[in-house]
Design a protein around this motif. Sequence first.
Motif, PDB file in Angstrom:
ATOM      1  N   LEU A  54      10.215  10.487   9.191  1.00 48.04           N
ATOM      2  CA  LEU A  54      10.175   9.310  10.049  1.00 48.04           C
ATOM      3  C   LEU A  54       9.913   8.044   9.238  1.00 48.04           C
ATOM      4  CD1 LEU A  54      10.188   8.118  12.929  1.00 48.04           C
ATOM      5  CD2 LEU A  54       7.726   8.556  13.007  1.00 48.04           C
ATOM      6  N   THR A  55      10.801   7.037   9.396  1.00 48.79           N
ATOM      7  CA  THR A  55      10.656   5.752   8.718  1.00 48.79           C
ATOM      8  C   THR A  55      10.759   4.626   9.742  1.00 48.79           C
ATOM      9  OG1 THR A  55      11.689   6.641   6.708  1.00 48.79           O
ATOM     10  CG2 THR A  55      11.564   4.249   6.919  1.00 48.79           C
ATOM     11  N   LEU A  56       9.828   3.671   9.665  1.00 49.39           N
ATOM     12  CA  LEU A  56       9.803   2.521  10.567  1.00 49.39           C
ATOM     13  C   LEU A  56      10.038   1.250   9.761  1.00 49.39           C
ATOM     14  CD1 LEU A  56       6.630   3.418  12.682  1.00 49.39           C
ATOM     15  CD2 LEU A  56       9.003   4.090  13.111  1.00 49.39           C
ATOM     16  N   THR A  57      10.837   0.326  10.299  1.00 51.94           N
ATOM     17  CA  THR A  57      11.152  -0.927   9.607  1.00 51.94           C
ATOM     18  C   THR A  57      11.065  -2.101  10.578  1.00 51.94           C
ATOM     19  OG1 THR A  57      12.679   0.238   8.120  1.00 51.94           O
ATOM     20  CG2 THR A  57      12.859  -2.159   8.218  1.00 51.94           C
ATOM     21  N   GLY A  58      10.446  -3.181  10.119  1.00 54.38           N
ATOM     22  CA  GLY A  58      10.407  -4.430  10.872  1.00 54.38           C
ATOM     23  C   GLY A  58      10.944  -5.555  10.013  1.00 54.38           C
ATOM     24  N   LEU A  59      11.690  -6.494  10.612  1.00 55.62           N
ATOM     25  CA  LEU A  59      12.346  -7.551   9.837  1.00 55.62           C
ATOM     26  C   LEU A  59      12.180  -8.919  10.503  1.00 55.62           C
ATOM     27  CD1 LEU A  59      14.664  -4.958  10.206  1.00 55.62           C
ATOM     28  CD2 LEU A  59      15.413  -6.059   8.113  1.00 55.62           C
ATOM     29  N   VAL A  60      12.081  -9.953   9.668  1.00 58.67           N
ATOM     30  CA  VAL A  60      12.195 -11.345  10.088  1.00 58.67           C
ATOM     31  C   VAL A  60      13.381 -11.915   9.335  1.00 58.67           C
ATOM     32  CG1 VAL A  60      11.088 -13.594  10.240  1.00 58.67           C
ATOM     33  CG2 VAL A  60       9.706 -11.510  10.468  1.00 58.67           C
ATOM     34  N   PHE A 103       0.857  -1.182   0.000  1.00 53.36           N
ATOM     35  CA  PHE A 103       0.000   0.000   0.000  1.00 53.36           C
ATOM     36  C   PHE A 103       0.893   1.232   0.000  1.00 53.36           C
ATOM     37  CE2 PHE A 103       0.381  -1.591   4.346  1.00 53.36           C
ATOM     38  CZ  PHE A 103       0.862  -0.484   5.033  1.00 53.36           C
ATOM     39  N   LYS A 104       0.291   2.379  -0.175  1.00 59.13           N
ATOM     40  CA  LYS A 104       1.050   3.620  -0.302  1.00 59.13           C
ATOM     41  C   LYS A 104       1.949   3.836   0.917  1.00 59.13           C
ATOM     42  CE  LYS A 104       0.434   8.530  -1.358  1.00 59.13           C
ATOM     43  NZ  LYS A 104      -0.564   9.638  -1.547  1.00 59.13           N
ATOM     44  N   LYS A 105       3.167   4.275   0.684  1.00 57.97           N
ATOM     45  CA  LYS A 105       4.169   4.595   1.693  1.00 57.97           C
ATOM     46  C   LYS A 105       4.801   3.359   2.350  1.00 57.97           C
ATOM     47  CE  LYS A 105       2.472   9.187   2.969  1.00 57.97           C
ATOM     48  NZ  LYS A 105       2.112  10.084   4.105  1.00 57.97           N
ATOM     49  N   ALA A 106       4.532   2.171   1.840  1.00 59.00           N
ATOM     50  CA  ALA A 106       5.093   0.958   2.438  1.00 59.00           C
ATOM     51  C   ALA A 106       5.796   0.111   1.383  1.00 59.00           C
ATOM     52  CB  ALA A 106       4.009   0.149   3.126  1.00 59.00           C
ATOM     53  N   ALA A 119      12.917 -11.127   5.367  1.00 58.28           N
ATOM     54  CA  ALA A 119      11.837 -10.268   4.872  1.00 58.28           C
ATOM     55  C   ALA A 119      11.894  -8.945   5.619  1.00 58.28           C
ATOM     56  CB  ALA A 119      10.482 -10.941   5.077  1.00 58.28           C
ATOM     57  N   ARG A 120      11.680  -7.854   4.882  1.00 54.08           N
ATOM     58  CA  ARG A 120      11.795  -6.513   5.446  1.00 54.08           C
ATOM     59  C   ARG A 120      10.560  -5.689   5.078  1.00 54.08           C
ATOM     60  NH1 ARG A 120      16.789  -3.365   3.050  1.00 54.08           N
ATOM     61  NH2 ARG A 120      15.518  -3.607   1.163  1.00 54.08           N
ATOM     62  N   PHE A 121       9.902  -5.139   6.093  1.00 52.72           N
ATOM     63  CA  PHE A 121       8.731  -4.288   5.866  1.00 52.72           C
ATOM     64  C   PHE A 121       9.078  -2.866   6.306  1.00 52.72           C
ATOM     65  CE2 PHE A 121       4.808  -2.198   7.268  1.00 52.72           C
ATOM     66  CZ  PHE A 121       4.030  -2.356   6.133  1.00 52.72           C
ATOM     67  N   THR A 122       8.972  -1.924   5.373  1.00 51.19           N
ATOM     68  CA  THR A 122       9.324  -0.533   5.637  1.00 51.19           C
ATOM     69  C   THR A 122       8.095   0.358   5.451  1.00 51.19           C
ATOM     70  OG1 THR A 122      11.550  -0.952   4.772  1.00 51.19           O
ATOM     71  CG2 THR A 122      10.900   1.346   5.037  1.00 51.19           C
TER      72      THR A 122
END
Length: 376
Positions: A185-191, A132-135, A175-178
């Motif tokens: 401001l940028t947030l990132t989560g990773l597995v 989706f937008k911005k991700a 896998a990386r979700f940004t």
Amino acid sequence: MKNLLIPALVVVSTSVALAQTAPTTPDPALAVPPPAAPAPAPSPLTTYGFVDAYYGYDFDHANGNDRQPFLYSHGRQNEFTVNQALIGLRYDDGKVRGALGLHAGTYVSANYAAEDPVLKHMYEAYAGFRPFKKAWLDMGIFGSHIGFESAISKDNWTLTRSIMAENSPYYESGARFTYEVSPKLTLTGLVLNGWQNIRETNQAKALGTQIQWKPSDKIVINSSSFYGNEQPQDSLIRRRFFHDFYLTYAASEHTSLAVVFDVGKQRGVGREKYDTWHAGAVFIKQKLADKLSATLRGEYYYAERGVIIRSIMPRALDQDFRVAGGSLNLDYAPAANVLFRVEGRYLNGMRGVFARADNADNRSYGNVTTSLALSF
């Protein structure tokens, strides 16, 4: 006569009409130019490359051509060689993106020694899209979300990496979700498969987070974390917690500052307590002239029982690792894509930390490194 008069009037009227529509001046500068052709859209596919050739010399060195075992970048001494030669492709059309980069060099030989030979020459290889937008959602092999210093030397303030950078991940697979909350401001989560490994070493997966905030054009604040078990499949589980923090500040047009701090904990031998390591560094970068700059670095590294830097499974009686020191880096950029660097570095540690074949109790270490890098 009447028949002759009518053709004459037609000729005269045509001449008057042409005189009214023809330009009244011969100056081409006053003529209206034709509409410009639309500019071609930039291609979503780009290429990139990087070559970092270097020569290093270690003072009072008696261990051959290899530098200290905890230094992976520019890790050879008294030898002209290549730290990293990199070439790749990137694709980004705003909705879909991906990259494929291949590299070789002494950095690859040292830092990817435990990887499968088929995979160790992959600098990056991932595919992604915007859910989706911005991700962005990416999957594959990519640069680490941890640390102020990267594998590409030209992007770092100093030529050689600090000890804390050398002993934290340069690359990751997973896998990386940004999510771009805002331009600031940028947030990132990773597995992830784990702590800097492409192939999985056990059946566990690791988790990572990153928060990067740019409150102004002069300040960048970064917080990155890691959580996982990095022990082999047949070993006891030892959870690892790690956090990296850094702040950069452009104090003026010519002066920039950076402060970096890492702290990690891993469950110890008895499973009831944790071994701890922490490290810090301060960088001051000064522009001396149009093409010349200098960076001063001070750093320290402490690891209880040498966890991570000496062994992922230290024993209860293993000796602590303590080192501190500094470096001075001079950069000359004769062109936008060329960088020549010279760096002098000195480190001092506990008894025997810099042991040599001729001095088992050696506590100090110094070197000089030069590099000529080209990017395209």
